[in-house]
Scaffold this motif. Structure first.
Motif, PDB file in Angstrom:
ATOM      1  N   THR A  73       7.798  22.292  28.090  1.00  0.00           N
ATOM      2  CA  THR A  73       7.665  23.434  28.994  1.00  0.00           C
ATOM      3  C   THR A  73       8.732  24.496  28.837  1.00  0.00           C
ATOM      4  O   THR A  73       8.557  25.626  29.307  1.00  0.00           O
ATOM      5  CB  THR A  73       7.695  22.963  30.463  1.00  0.00           C
ATOM      6  OG1 THR A  73       8.973  22.350  30.737  1.00  0.00           O
ATOM      7  CG2 THR A  73       6.571  21.979  30.739  1.00  0.00           C
ATOM      8  N   GLY A  74       9.849  24.151  28.186  1.00  0.00           N
ATOM      9  CA  GLY A  74      10.947  25.098  28.074  1.00  0.00           C
ATOM     10  C   GLY A  74      11.803  25.148  29.321  1.00  0.00           C
ATOM     11  O   GLY A  74      12.724  25.969  29.425  1.00  0.00           O
ATOM     12  N   CYS A  75      11.489  24.296  30.273  1.00  0.00           N
ATOM     13  CA  CYS A  75      12.289  24.170  31.484  1.00  0.00           C
ATOM     14  C   CYS A  75      13.092  22.878  31.433  1.00  0.00           C
ATOM     15  O   CYS A  75      12.750  21.958  30.693  1.00  0.00           O
ATOM     16  CB  CYS A  75      11.396  24.153  32.726  1.00  0.00           C
ATOM     17  SG  CYS A  75      10.650  25.747  33.146  1.00  0.00           S
ATOM     18  N   GLU A  76      14.143  22.799  32.208  1.00  0.00           N
ATOM     19  CA  GLU A  76      14.860  21.543  32.375  1.00  0.00           C
ATOM     20  C   GLU A  76      14.189  20.802  33.523  1.00  0.00           C
ATOM     21  O   GLU A  76      14.364  21.175  34.695  1.00  0.00           O
ATOM     22  CB  GLU A  76      16.337  21.777  32.677  1.00  0.00           C
ATOM     23  CG  GLU A  76      17.138  22.298  31.499  1.00  0.00           C
ATOM     24  CD  GLU A  76      17.222  21.268  30.377  1.00  0.00           C
ATOM     25  OE1 GLU A  76      17.855  20.226  30.576  1.00  0.00           O
ATOM     26  OE2 GLU A  76      16.640  21.517  29.299  1.00  0.00           O
ATOM     27  N   ILE A  77      13.386  19.796  33.202  1.00  0.00           N
ATOM     28  CA  ILE A  77      12.711  19.020  34.240  1.00  0.00           C
ATOM     29  C   ILE A  77      13.496  17.735  34.453  1.00  0.00           C
ATOM     30  O   ILE A  77      13.633  16.914  33.547  1.00  0.00           O
ATOM     31  CB  ILE A  77      11.249  18.737  33.859  1.00  0.00           C
ATOM     32  CG1 ILE A  77      10.481  20.066  33.782  1.00  0.00           C
ATOM     33  CG2 ILE A  77      10.597  17.780  34.861  1.00  0.00           C
ATOM     34  CD1 ILE A  77       9.008  19.924  33.489  1.00  0.00           C
ATOM     35  N   GLY A 113      12.996  28.386  31.075  1.00  0.00           N
ATOM     36  CA  GLY A 113      14.362  28.775  31.381  1.00  0.00           C
ATOM     37  C   GLY A 113      14.832  28.397  32.773  1.00  0.00           C
ATOM     38  O   GLY A 113      15.899  28.844  33.203  1.00  0.00           O
ATOM     39  N   HIS A 114      14.020  27.595  33.479  1.00  0.00           N
ATOM     40  CA  HIS A 114      14.388  27.210  34.837  1.00  0.00           C
ATOM     41  C   HIS A 114      14.662  25.697  34.932  1.00  0.00           C
ATOM     42  O   HIS A 114      14.249  24.933  34.068  1.00  0.00           O
ATOM     43  CB  HIS A 114      13.277  27.586  35.823  1.00  0.00           C
ATOM     44  CG  HIS A 114      13.044  29.061  35.929  1.00  0.00           C
ATOM     45  ND1 HIS A 114      12.125  29.736  35.130  1.00  0.00           N
ATOM     46  CD2 HIS A 114      13.626  29.997  36.714  1.00  0.00           C
ATOM     47  CE1 HIS A 114      12.143  31.029  35.435  1.00  0.00           C
ATOM     48  NE2 HIS A 114      13.044  31.217  36.389  1.00  0.00           N
ATOM     49  N   THR A 115      15.333  25.306  35.999  1.00  0.00           N
ATOM     50  CA  THR A 115      15.603  23.893  36.249  1.00  0.00           C
ATOM     51  C   THR A 115      14.776  23.418  37.439  1.00  0.00           C
ATOM     52  O   THR A 115      14.840  24.006  38.525  1.00  0.00           O
ATOM     53  CB  THR A 115      17.101  23.653  36.529  1.00  0.00           C
ATOM     54  OG1 THR A 115      17.852  24.024  35.372  1.00  0.00           O
ATOM     55  CG2 THR A 115      17.361  22.181  36.853  1.00  0.00           C
ATOM     56  N   ILE A 116      13.983  22.382  37.195  1.00  0.00           N
ATOM     57  CA  ILE A 116      13.062  21.863  38.213  1.00  0.00           C
ATOM     58  C   ILE A 116      13.381  20.395  38.460  1.00  0.00           C
ATOM     59  O   ILE A 116      13.524  19.616  37.510  1.00  0.00           O
ATOM     60  CB  ILE A 116      11.597  21.999  37.739  1.00  0.00           C
ATOM     61  CG1 ILE A 116      11.287  23.471  37.423  1.00  0.00           C
ATOM     62  CG2 ILE A 116      10.624  21.431  38.770  1.00  0.00           C
ATOM     63  CD1 ILE A 116      10.049  23.655  36.561  1.00  0.00           C
TER      64      ILE A 116
END
Length: 772
Positions: free
Chosen positions: A59-63, A375-378
């Motif tokens: 996803t390109g996010c930090e999950i 680019g977001h952290t979830i």
């Protein structure tokens, strides 16, 4: 952003006789300088926050997933159980000796059953009969009384929650009559609860002699919300350093999503909080449209189960007091198939063996990532593991750290500390996770194993389970050969994990068909087939279409190695010194650090010998005054080897015996040969333990410490007491809590099985070890 753990928690637990539990040093500032926690209760919370690599990369996010399945009771509900019981005791609504009742689809009930004894209380659970059967089995093994009832609407008097509420009232009525009788004549009224009325007849009964009842009421009791507002939310904030963009979770009672969302948004209103909702639940509509359902769909007008989904513990068609505390920015709908697919993806790519609600939460995390972009952290919640979902979520659709707490049970041992390293809190549920990682990593580094290859092993269960979990994280497959007298649930777990399994009859290690020898052959066969494929590729660029045929003149196997495997590697846990090194480089140094080097003795049983060898050698190299001992189960020859230098007489040599060399209900420990791993051990002596002592010990620890342990863990604790009796008070003794009782339900934790073998536990304390 603050560091995030990428491995599971390693915890140490402490045991009765001034039993205590050590822990790994958590990242929490509050506990930064504390190397141990006060008992089982203090072991709850401060779970690791890990990066879910496959989802983050995709996803390109930090999950990030908060590993609530690493709580002592195996789920996020441990937090709720502690908070509910503590608040009830503080308010006087519950007293020691009272019974906590709850209507639960499983995990809250299991947490209450584990936590209640630590507060001197009992537990009675009402559960819908469509919940996974293993949850009932676990509850009964934990000593809770269980009622399974048909699923009906919450408005029906016989909804499981409403029945649980009545049970608390009934317990209070009986307790009141007892008190009045005592006040009148000093003799308590002999009375039990009769569930048979004109409308119902219950086959279960509340615990006898309970001092009143308290209905936990997880759905409406705001202690649930407070557990997460005061615990889970602050932990996430600290573990991420406040650098997160979104939080998402499903809701059942609503406590988790409410407590975490409200805390995070109070800290930073820019953090977006979302709900992920399963099929049939009305919360999605409530959050997105403001209306939960049409008048015709109102749950009060429906007497059947309001929705049909294989996810458990999430989704609801009413607003609870806990959910109404949530601060949400939106909601997403997830499907059963998405949850099932997600669970398999996470197992294959990340080695995460998760339950249905955890899988649905990860579906939600991906939905949020798609919505807000890369680019977001979830952050989401990994509520519990797949161990509790074998009969439904992982079968129906299947295609393919610790702690020091004082106990006054034995006055003469008040100055003695017996510490247990909680290896059952590893992600795979046992000490063997360490071994699996070390074996596979060394094999890959040496070139003996390649990605796409198959790891084979002969194992009584736990090593196999750990290999099956770890192998996919390295791009490998797993094939296990297991003796058919091992607990059946171990095979079920292995198959659910995607490993291929062979169950074979137990024979001597010298026999060609011993499970270890068969596993060795399977690796050779896989290498032969891979070699033929490579030669075929070299000759014409087209791989040879071939599968392994197990049918020979001597054997016919019903199982098969994974197809298209790129060679095989025999893990060889008994002789592979990677096993020893896993503990010499890991477990031993951790114990040394967690005790600050202040320990006097270490004791453990041996199967492969890797644990006792690695730990004993490391500790004695650090301080030669630390005494290290073996505890050996019935029929094993290691006791004689350590104490007399001779393992067996010539007539008893295993090479002359083709049948199972010993008969014991303990699993994974005891052996009649010297392994390369065991020969690395530095031991000062040995003790013999019996099956009955192990059974009695497991029940004492469950009743007094809330520790639900397997057979080898219980035997290790027997060994710890034997060492204590030998060296006397004023010392610190460490042992290993290898795995929990979750994998021993059919034998070691099965009352009927124990009765058949004359092993029914009767002790109330440690009198079975000569301590009164």
């Amino acid at each position: 952003m603050a560091p995030v753990r990428t491995t599971g928690a390693i915890v140490v637990a402490a045991i009765s006789i001034s039993m205590a539990v050590l822990s790994y040093i958590v990242s929490s500032k509050k506990k930064k300088n504390k190397k141990f926690r006060n008992g089982l209760i203090d072991a709850i919370g401060n779970t690791p926050l890990i990066r879910i690599n496959s989802l983050s990369d995709a996803t390109g996010c930090e999950i990030l997933g908060k590993c609530e399945f690493l709580n002592p009771g195996g789920s996020v509900k441990d937090r709720v159980a502690v908070k509910i019981i503590e608040e009830a005791l503080e308010s006087g609504k519950l007293t020691r000796g009272g019974v906590v009742t709850e209507g639960s689809a499983g995990s809250t009930a299991i947490s209450l059953a584990i936590v209640a004894p630590a507060y001197g209380c009992k537990c009675h659970v009402v559960i819908p009969d469509d919940a996974a059967i293993e949850k009932s089995q676990i509850l009964e093994s934990l000593g809770a009384t269980v009622e399974r009832v048909r699923p009906v609407s919450i408005t029906h008097r016989d909804h499981f929650v409403n029945i649980a509420r009545r049970r608390a009232l009934e317990a209070n009525e009986v307790a009141s009559k007892h008190r009045k009788s005592v006040q009148m004549n000093g003799k308590p009224l002999e009375q039990t609860i009769d569930y048979t009325t004109g409308e119902e007849k219950q086959s279960s009964a509340l615990p006898h002699n309970c001092k009143g009842g308290f209905f936990a009421d997880q759905f409406e009791n705001l202690a649930n919300y407070r557990a997460h507002y005061e615990g889970t939310g602050p932990e996430i904030w600290e573990q991420t350093g406040g650098s997160l963009d979104a939080f998402v979770a499903a809701a059942g009672t609503g406590g988790t999503v409410a407590g975490v969302s409200r805390f995070l948004q109070e800290k930073n209103p820019n953090i977006k909080c979302f709900l992920i909702d399963p099929p049939g639940s009305g919360l999605f509509n409530k959050v997105t449209r403001g209306v939960m359902y049409t008048r015709e769909e109102a749950e009060g007008r429906r007497l059947k189960n309001p929705f049909d989904t294989i996810t458990e513990g999430i989704g609801i068609n009413r607003l609870t007091q806990n959910f109404m505390m949530a601060k949400l920015d939106g909601a997403f709908r997830g499907t059963d198939l998405e949850a099932v697919e997600m669970s398999r993806v996470l197992l294959k790519n990340d080695g995460l063996f998760l339950g249905s609600s955890s899988a649905m939460n990860c579906v939600g995390a991906v939905r949020v990532a798609q919505s807000i972009g890369p680019g977001h952290t979830i952050v989401t919640i990994l509520c519990d593991s797949g161990m509790r979902h074998l009969s439904m979520f992982l079968l129906q659709f299947y295609t393919e750290d610790s702690k020091l707490f004082p106990s006054h049970m034995v006055a003469s041992f008040e100055l003695l500390l017996i510490l247990g390293k909680c290896e059952f809190l590893n992600p795979g549920g046992s000490v063997k996770d360490r071994v699996a990682v070390k074996i596979i990593e060394e094999a890959l580094e040496s070139g003996k194993l390649t990605r796409g290859g198959v790891v084979t092993e002969g194992s009584a269960g736990s090593t196999a389970i750990s290999l099956a979990i770890v192998a996919p994280a390295y791009g490998c497959k797993c094939h296990v050969v297991i003796p058919d007298d091992a607990a059946i649930e171990k095979s079920q777990i292995l198959e659910s994990l995607g490993a291929t399994v062979e169950r074979v009859r137990p024979v001597s290690i010298t026999h060609r068909d011993h499970f270890v020898n068969i596993a060795r052959r399977r690796a050779l066969e896989a290498n032969e087939v891979a070699s033929k494929h490579r030669k075929s590729d070299q000759m014409n660029g087209k791989p040879l279409e071939q599968t392994i045929d197990y049918t020979t003149d001597e054997e016919k196997q019903s199982s098969a190695l994974p197809h298209n495997c790129k060679g095989g590697f025999f893990a060889d846990q008994f002789e592979n010194l990677a096993n020893y090194r896993a503990h010499y480089e890991g477990t031993g140094p951790e114990i040394w650090e967690q005790t600050g080097g202040s320990l006097d003795a270490f004791v453990a049983a041996a199967g492969t010998g890797g644990t006792v060898a690695g730990v004993s050698r490391f500790l004695q190299e650090k301080n030669s005054n630390i005494k290290c001992f073996l505890i050996d189960p019935p029929g094993s020859g290691l006791f004689n080897k350590v104490t007399r230098g001779v393992m067996y007489t010539r007539e008893e040599a295993e090479g002359r015996r083709l049948k199972n060399p010993f008969d014991t209900i303990t699993e994974g420990i005891g052996i009649n040969r010297l392994t390369q791993n065991f020969m690395m051990a530095k031991l000062d002596g040995a003790f013999r333990g019996t099956d009955l002592e192990a059974v009695e010990m497991s029940r004492v620890l469950l009743k007094n410490d809330g520790l639900f342990l397997g057979s080898s863990s219980a035997m290790n604790c027997v060994g710890a007491v034997r060492v204590a009796q030998s060296i006397g008070p004023g010392h610190t003794i460490v042992t290993i809590l290898c795995d929990s009782g979750m994998r021993h339900l059919s034998k070691f934790c099965n009352a009927e099985y124990l009765s058949q073998h004359g092993l029914t536990p009767k002790a109330t304390g440690l009198e079975f070890l000569g301590i009164r």
